[in-house]
Structure formats: C-alpha cells, structure tokens
Write an enzyme that holds these catalytic residues in place. Sequence first.
Site, PDB file in Angstrom:
ATOM      1  N   GLY A  47      82.953  -5.352 -44.108  1.00  0.00           N
ATOM      2  CA  GLY A  47      82.135  -4.148 -43.905  1.00  0.00           C
ATOM      3  C   GLY A  47      80.995  -4.287 -42.912  1.00  0.00           C
ATOM      4  O   GLY A  47      80.613  -3.333 -42.263  1.00  0.00           O
ATOM      5  N   GLU A 102      74.468  -7.472 -44.644  1.00  0.00           N
ATOM      6  CA  GLU A 102      75.374  -6.735 -45.537  1.00  0.00           C
ATOM      7  C   GLU A 102      75.565  -5.309 -45.042  1.00  0.00           C
ATOM      8  O   GLU A 102      74.668  -4.731 -44.425  1.00  0.00           O
ATOM      9  CB  GLU A 102      74.752  -6.656 -46.943  1.00  0.00           C
ATOM     10  CG  GLU A 102      75.295  -7.652 -47.933  1.00  0.00           C
ATOM     11  CD  GLU A 102      76.666  -7.275 -48.498  1.00  0.00           C
ATOM     12  OE1 GLU A 102      77.420  -6.527 -47.830  1.00  0.00           O
ATOM     13  OE2 GLU A 102      76.985  -7.749 -49.592  1.00  0.00           O
ATOM     14  N   ASP A 106      74.969  -1.553 -53.354  1.00  0.00           N
ATOM     15  CA  ASP A 106      75.251  -0.478 -54.309  1.00  0.00           C
ATOM     16  C   ASP A 106      74.649  -0.897 -55.657  1.00  0.00           C
ATOM     17  O   ASP A 106      73.456  -0.724 -55.875  1.00  0.00           O
ATOM     18  CB  ASP A 106      76.775  -0.318 -54.325  1.00  0.00           C
ATOM     19  CG  ASP A 106      77.269   0.837 -55.157  1.00  0.00           C
ATOM     20  OD1 ASP A 106      76.515   1.798 -55.353  1.00  0.00           O
ATOM     21  OD2 ASP A 106      78.418   0.800 -55.620  1.00  0.00           O
ATOM     22  N   LYS A 134      71.884   2.137 -51.847  1.00  0.00           N
ATOM     23  CA  LYS A 134      71.934   3.294 -52.757  1.00  0.00           C
ATOM     24  C   LYS A 134      71.047   2.952 -53.948  1.00  0.00           C
ATOM     25  O   LYS A 134      71.542   2.440 -54.961  1.00  0.00           O
ATOM     26  CB  LYS A 134      73.364   3.500 -53.276  1.00  0.00           C
ATOM     27  CG  LYS A 134      74.392   3.904 -52.260  1.00  0.00           C
ATOM     28  CD  LYS A 134      75.718   4.173 -52.992  1.00  0.00           C
ATOM     29  CE  LYS A 134      76.901   4.011 -52.114  1.00  0.00           C
ATOM     30  NZ  LYS A 134      78.177   4.011 -52.849  1.00  0.00           N
ATOM     31  N   PHE A 155      80.134   7.825 -52.108  1.00  0.00           N
ATOM     32  CA  PHE A 155      80.976   6.785 -51.510  1.00  0.00           C
ATOM     33  C   PHE A 155      81.121   7.114 -50.031  1.00  0.00           C
ATOM     34  O   PHE A 155      81.541   8.212 -49.668  1.00  0.00           O
ATOM     35  CB  PHE A 155      82.345   6.719 -52.192  1.00  0.00           C
ATOM     36  CG  PHE A 155      83.108   5.496 -51.787  1.00  0.00           C
ATOM     37  CD1 PHE A 155      82.875   4.273 -52.408  1.00  0.00           C
ATOM     38  CD2 PHE A 155      84.028   5.545 -50.741  1.00  0.00           C
ATOM     39  CE1 PHE A 155      83.553   3.129 -52.006  1.00  0.00           C
ATOM     40  CE2 PHE A 155      84.704   4.401 -50.339  1.00  0.00           C
ATOM     41  CZ  PHE A 155      84.467   3.195 -50.975  1.00  0.00           C
ATOM     42  N   VAL A 156      80.734   6.170 -49.187  1.00  0.00           N
ATOM     43  CA  VAL A 156      80.703   6.459 -47.752  1.00  0.00           C
ATOM     44  C   VAL A 156      81.699   5.586 -46.961  1.00  0.00           C
ATOM     45  O   VAL A 156      82.087   4.500 -47.402  1.00  0.00           O
ATOM     46  CB  VAL A 156      79.280   6.266 -47.166  1.00  0.00           C
ATOM     47  CG1 VAL A 156      78.328   7.299 -47.731  1.00  0.00           C
ATOM     48  CG2 VAL A 156      78.742   4.858 -47.415  1.00  0.00           C
TER      49      VAL A 156
HETATM   50  P1  5GP Z   1      77.728  -3.878 -55.206  1.00  0.00           P
HETATM   51  O1  5GP Z   1      78.094  -5.227 -55.710  1.00  0.00           O
HETATM   52  O2  5GP Z   1      76.345  -3.780 -54.625  1.00  0.00           O
HETATM   53  O3  5GP Z   1      77.956  -2.800 -56.263  1.00  0.00           O
HETATM   54  O4  5GP Z   1      78.782  -3.492 -54.097  1.00  0.00           O
HETATM   55  C1  5GP Z   1      78.736  -4.012 -52.842  1.00  0.00           C
HETATM   56  C2  5GP Z   1      80.023  -3.819 -52.085  1.00  0.00           C
HETATM   57  O5  5GP Z   1      80.788  -2.694 -52.561  1.00  0.00           O
HETATM   58  C3  5GP Z   1      79.697  -3.504 -50.647  1.00  0.00           C
HETATM   59  O6  5GP Z   1      79.530  -4.689 -49.889  1.00  0.00           O
HETATM   60  C4  5GP Z   1      80.906  -2.690 -50.233  1.00  0.00           C
HETATM   61  O7  5GP Z   1      81.950  -3.548 -49.856  1.00  0.00           O
HETATM   62  C5  5GP Z   1      81.300  -1.949 -51.484  1.00  0.00           C
HETATM   63  N1  5GP Z   1      80.711  -0.597 -51.507  1.00  0.00           N
HETATM   64  C6  5GP Z   1      79.718  -0.146 -52.286  1.00  0.00           C
HETATM   65  N2  5GP Z   1      79.445   1.153 -52.029  1.00  0.00           N
HETATM   66  C7  5GP Z   1      80.295   1.523 -51.054  1.00  0.00           C
HETATM   67  C8  5GP Z   1      80.510   2.757 -50.337  1.00  0.00           C
HETATM   68  O8  5GP Z   1      79.864   3.797 -50.540  1.00  0.00           O
HETATM   69  N3  5GP Z   1      81.491   2.728 -49.389  1.00  0.00           N
HETATM   70  C9  5GP Z   1      82.246   1.633 -49.119  1.00  0.00           C
HETATM   71  N4  5GP Z   1      83.178   1.743 -48.193  1.00  0.00           N
HETATM   72  N5  5GP Z   1      82.064   0.455 -49.765  1.00  0.00           N
HETATM   73  C10 5GP Z   1      81.109   0.406 -50.717  1.00  0.00           C
END
Ligand code: 5GP
Length: 179
Positions: A47, A102, A106, A134, A155-156
């Site tokens: 990403g 990063e 999220d 977020k 979700f983007v």
């Molecule tokens: P976390 O562990 O913070 O919940 O999630 C992190 C990972 O989830 C990010 O590095 C990404 O790969 C994925 N992710 C979280 N939110 C989004 C989103 O809105 N869009 C996309 N494409 N990936 C997301």
Amino acid sequence: MTDNSAPPIGAILVEQDDLRERVIALGRQISADYEGRDLLLVGVLKGAMLFLSDLMREISAPCEVDFMAVASYGSATDSSGVVRILKDLDAPIEGRDVLIVEDIVDSGLTLQYLLRNLGAREPRSLEVCALLTKPERRKADVAIRYTGFEIPDRFVIGYGLDHRERWRNLPYVAEFAGS
Ligand code: 5GP
C-alpha cells in the site's frame, strides 16, 4: 473478458493536488528533522509504494530505503492484530534512525505489531509516517510522528491502496463504492 459494470469508485476524499502538496510538506519536515542522521525509510508493502516513492523524492537528507510486507489475519476490512511477515527487511537496523512509511493506520494493530517487532531490533530511533489515518477506528494507541490526512471511517482505494489488489493506480484517494 469485458467487464461492463461501473467502476466502484466513490467520492474522492483526497485530491491529487492535495496529495502532492502534503507530500512536499512532509518531505520538508522530515528533511529538517533528519539532517545529519542515519535515515532508513521502511516502506510497508504494497500500500505505501506510491506514497514512499513520492515522499523520498521530497527528502533532501541522505536516506536509504528497505521494505517489509506484512499480512494481517482478519476479514478484508478488519485486521485482527495478528500479523504475519511475508517479507522481512534485507538488513539489520540496529543503531539506525528508522522511519516506518505506512499507507493507512486504521485500528493501529498492524502498526503496533511493527513498532514492537522493529523496536526489538534496537534502532537508534523509530518513528512513523502515515499517509492516512482513521482516528475513529483506533484500537491500539500508536504514536504517529508524521500524518498526511485524517479521514473518516470509510474504506478507501487509490494512491497505492487497493480493494482485492485493484485500484492502487488511481492518482487520488477515493471511497470504495463496490461490494
Ligand atoms: P490496521 O491494522 O491499522 O487496522 O490496518 C492497517 C492495514 O489495513 C493498512 O496497512 C491497510 O493495508 C489496510 N487498510 C485499513 N484501512 C484501509 C482502507 O480504507 N483501504 C485499504 N485499501 N486498506 C485499508
């Protein structure tokens, strides 16, 4: 095979010009903060690839780059915090000034894992630069030194971010409007 369905691209949350402007500002700030240090940018695949490659070009301080690829167990939209390393760094980071780059934070669980994992390797410093965050979704309290944009709980896709590996090539960040 022809796919006639409408592309699942919803409202644009961050325009291309705003991305560019913010990346330049972040690059300036990082350049000033890391002048005379031993900066290693650690890009989190896949990403962060567009963000990292644009950001690097705006950093005037000498720097090196390495990559990690991680997979978080969980559903497509919710990470569990249990993280598997798919690709580790090529070289040790002991004594170095490491900046994790990063795409999006999220829940923060993936980042919390990365901070613990890389922190255990005894870098001189360990900080985070995230393009998107977020805050409403946060479950883990992680310190992000440099943030691009705060976005709502959507979700983007685009600018490196995917939905099932597609849409990373969009030059802006948009809401995913598919199912
Ligand atoms: P976390 O562990 O913070 O919940 O999630 C992190 C990972 O989830 C990010 O590095 C990404 O790969 C994925 N992710 C979280 N939110 C989004 C989103 O809105 N869009 C996309 N494409 N990936 C997301």
